[in-house]
Design an enzyme around this catalytic site. Structure first.
Site, PDB file in Angstrom:
ATOM      1  N   ALA A 112      -3.309  -1.223  -5.528  1.00 28.58           N
ATOM      2  CA  ALA A 112      -4.742  -1.606  -5.607  1.00 28.58           C
ATOM      3  C   ALA A 112      -5.465  -1.282  -4.306  1.00 28.58           C
ATOM      4  CB  ALA A 112      -4.857  -3.101  -5.893  1.00 28.58           C
ATOM      5  N   GLY A 114      -6.460   1.483  -5.962  1.00 27.78           N
ATOM      6  CA  GLY A 114      -6.126   2.605  -6.842  1.00 27.78           C
ATOM      7  C   GLY A 114      -6.432   3.987  -6.303  1.00 27.78           C
ATOM      8  N   ASP A 178       2.019   2.625   0.092  1.00 30.08           N
ATOM      9  CA  ASP A 178       0.840   2.519   0.958  1.00 30.08           C
ATOM     10  C   ASP A 178       0.825   1.049   1.365  1.00 30.08           C
ATOM     11  OD1 ASP A 178      -1.543   2.929   2.235  1.00 30.08           O
ATOM     12  OD2 ASP A 178      -2.755   3.033   0.420  1.00 30.08           O
ATOM     13  N   CYS A 231      -2.604   2.138   7.292  1.00 29.63           N
ATOM     14  CA  CYS A 231      -3.863   2.439   7.994  1.00 29.63           C
ATOM     15  C   CYS A 231      -3.862   1.689   9.317  1.00 29.63           C
ATOM     16  CB  CYS A 231      -5.067   2.103   7.127  1.00 29.63           C
ATOM     17  SG  CYS A 231      -5.023   0.455   6.466  1.00 29.63           S
TER      18      CYS A 231
HETATM   19  N1  SAM Z   1      -2.866   2.263  -2.216  1.00 31.85           N
HETATM   20  C1  SAM Z   1      -4.119   1.548  -2.245  1.00 31.85           C
HETATM   21  C2  SAM Z   1      -5.259   2.542  -2.368  1.00 31.85           C
HETATM   22  O1  SAM Z   1      -5.115   3.686  -1.912  1.00 31.85           O
HETATM   23  O2  SAM Z   1      -6.285   2.204  -2.969  1.00 31.85           O
HETATM   24  C3  SAM Z   1      -4.263   0.627  -1.054  1.00 31.85           C
HETATM   25  C4  SAM Z   1      -3.092  -0.282  -0.894  1.00 31.85           C
HETATM   26  S1  SAM Z   1      -3.290  -1.508   0.332  1.00 31.85           S
HETATM   27  C5  SAM Z   1      -3.093  -0.618   1.781  1.00 31.85           C
HETATM   28  C6  SAM Z   1      -1.781  -2.398   0.199  1.00 31.85           C
HETATM   29  C7  SAM Z   1      -1.594  -3.164  -1.089  1.00 31.85           C
HETATM   30  O3  SAM Z   1      -0.341  -3.852  -1.025  1.00 31.85           O
HETATM   31  C8  SAM Z   1      -2.654  -4.234  -1.332  1.00 31.85           C
HETATM   32  O4  SAM Z   1      -3.241  -4.031  -2.583  1.00 31.85           O
HETATM   33  C9  SAM Z   1      -1.870  -5.532  -1.312  1.00 31.85           C
HETATM   34  O5  SAM Z   1      -2.352  -6.478  -2.234  1.00 31.85           O
HETATM   35  C10 SAM Z   1      -0.461  -5.099  -1.655  1.00 31.85           C
HETATM   36  N2  SAM Z   1       0.563  -6.050  -1.157  1.00 31.85           N
HETATM   37  C11 SAM Z   1       0.384  -7.145  -0.394  1.00 31.85           C
HETATM   38  N3  SAM Z   1       1.571  -7.769  -0.186  1.00 31.85           N
HETATM   39  C12 SAM Z   1       2.494  -7.063  -0.839  1.00 31.85           C
HETATM   40  C13 SAM Z   1       3.895  -7.209  -1.026  1.00 31.85           C
HETATM   41  N4  SAM Z   1       4.573  -8.209  -0.475  1.00 31.85           N
HETATM   42  N5  SAM Z   1       4.522  -6.291  -1.778  1.00 31.85           N
HETATM   43  C14 SAM Z   1       3.853  -5.258  -2.327  1.00 31.85           C
HETATM   44  N6  SAM Z   1       2.523  -5.074  -2.175  1.00 31.85           N
HETATM   45  C15 SAM Z   1       1.863  -5.952  -1.447  1.00 31.85           C
END
Ligand code: SAM
Length: 451
Positions: A112, A114, A178, A231
């Site tokens: 998310a 996305g 990511d 990031c």
């Molecule tokens: N890939 C997305 C994009 O390009 O739109 C952005 C991803 S963001 C950097 C990282 C995501 O990892 C967030 O949506 C967050 O909710 C999720 N996240 C948070 N804790 C997590 C966990 N323990 N395991 C997996 N995902 C996690």
């Protein structure tokens, strides 16, 4: 952004990391961030004629100023995705290293809202399967909305913790992580990222990333790719996460050979974008290829998707006239509410067993009595039949439709479900009849903004 708001522990570390370049970094943080968008190859449209290209992503572009995207019908139609330019480097990594097999399975583990999922889809073979997973429920809803707007039938959204994937060891040809990170690269455009930053929070991120990466690594098939990105500028969240994987001897590190003029800096295992060198925010990326088979992990069998049944031939008779003739996939019906979906998973029971919290490829609609009610997702997808009745709207009419304001029906309009389109791209459904247009845009998607 006033640079005196930066946390001291951050500036101390970055000044050490950057040396002579530190003043240029601070200067870059004080100017407005560039606005990037990326075209949807599934929905060609004439977009932003004055935009400048992004060298590492042919579909990407940087806008000269930020428009109000919510007032652009093409954004609602899914013609483009608003995305930070340096993160589009994933596109270059994919074009450099991902070969793409016809039946590949692709996983975006932290997906998310996305953006990277849509990038993966743009580089994935037509017949591949893409799983976009998000653990946080609220963010999963946003993911689904964005993926529906993108309209790609191959993408399946799931709402699971990475731990739930362990039984799928070696299952995926491409896994993207990511990772949730300390977000240092977002400081310029997101004040909350500064407020939430602390050395302690960064340590929590490091720990979380190691856990996510260990699982992600186990999911990659032999010869498959693992792409890791963040990031942030913090080496402990970047190269230091890659080092243990390489020590295991199971992985080959593929260096992203970005041309010097793009401005990225090669790190020990990956590549780092800095805002004073690259038109974009902070971004880190590393690519690994698995050399050895992932060990299988025994896990308890689950029930799988018990709430669905295949569509009957009568249901198919009502549905198929709305679907593109090239659609050869499965259609399933949810028992609890009768909603009809495509099922790109077909026979992949191990995936459906492991990940019961998933949304199917495209929601097609539902049958009420003798009638088929098409779903909004179908209108936005590439599955909708090209000959479906449609009405082309002007810019003003498109905004009226998106606001659910009344639209006047042109002479000769037919009775039935009609796609409301702008520049040839569907915005949603209306039920039309002579003299009348009933707007079927879902209430929750109604545009509230006035110009
Ligand atoms: N890939 C997305 C994009 O390009 O739109 C952005 C991803 S963001 C950097 C990282 C995501 O990892 C967030 O949506 C967050 O909710 C999720 N996240 C948070 N804790 C997590 C966990 N323990 N395991 C997996 N995902 C996690």
């Amino acid at each position: 952004m006033p640079v005196d708001q930066l946390p001291q522990a951050f500036t101390e570390r970055i000044s050490h990391q950057l040396g002579d370049e530190y003043p240029s970094f601070l200067e870059a943080l004080s100017v407005a961030p560039p606005i990037g968008v990326r075209r949807n190859p599934l929905k060609p449209a004439s977009l932003f004629p004055d935009a400048s290209p992004i060298a590492w992503c042919p579909e990407g572009m940087i806008l000269s100023e930020r428009p109000v995207f919510a007032l652009d019908p093409l954004w609602h139609a899914g013609a483009y995705y608003v995305q930070e330019p340096s993160s589009m480097l994933v596109d270059f990594a994919l074009r450099s290293y991902y070969k793409g097999g016809a039946s590949d399975k692709i996983l975006d583990l932290c997906a998310a809202p996305g953006g990277k999922t849509t990038l993966l889809a743009a580089n994935a073979p037509f017949t591949s399967l893409i799983i976009a997973n998000e653990v946080i429920r609220k963010r999963y809803s946003v993911l689904r909305e964005n993926i529906a707007r993108w309209g790609d039938e191959r993408i399946q959204c799931t709402n699971h913790d990475p731990k739930d994937f362990v039984s799928l060891a070696g299952e995926f040809n491409l896994v993207l992580v990511d990772a949730p990170c300390s977000g240092e690269g977002l400081f310029r455009k997101d004040r909350v990222a500064i407020q939430e930053w602390s050395p302690e929070n960064a340590d929590i991120c490091v720990h979380r990333q190691s856990g996510i990466l260990a699982i992600a690594a186990s999911l990659v098939a032999t010869d498959g790719l693992l792409i890791y990105c963040t990031c942030t500028f913090n080496p402990e969240e970047n190269d230091d996460q890659i080092a243990p994987l390489l020590l295991s001897g199971d992985w080959e590190n593929l260096q992203s050979d970005t041309p010097e003029e793009w401005g990225m800096i090669a790190t020990t295992y990956g590549v780092q974008c800095w805002p004073h060198r690259v038109e974009g925010e902070g971004f880190y990326l590393a690519v690994l290829r698995r050399k050895t088979p992932a060990p299988r992990i025994e896990s308890q069998a689950r029930k799988g998707l018990t709430d669905y049944r295949p569509a009957t031939s009568r249901e198919k008779e009502l549905i198929y006239p709305y679907l593109t003739p090239s659609f050869t996939g499965d259609v399933v019906v949810r028992l609890s509410d009768g909603a009809i979906f495509t099922n790109p998973l077909r026979e992949l029971d191990n995936i459906t067993n492991a990940l019961p919290r998933m949304s199917f490829g495209i929601r097609i609609g539902e049958i009420k009595g003798k009638d088929f009610i098409p779903a909004h997702e179908l209108a936005l997808s590439t599955l909708v039949h090209a000959d479906t009745d449609s009405l082309d709207l002007s810019f003003e009419e498109a905004l009226r439709y998106l606001r659910r304001d009344a639209l006047s029906a042109p002479d000769g309009i037919r009775h039935g479900w009609t796609l409301m389109r702008y520049q040839g791209l569907a915005l949603g459904w209306a039920k039309t009849m002579p003299g009348r247009i009933n707007n079927y845009l879902p209430m929750e998607l109604r545009l509230r903004l006035r110009d």
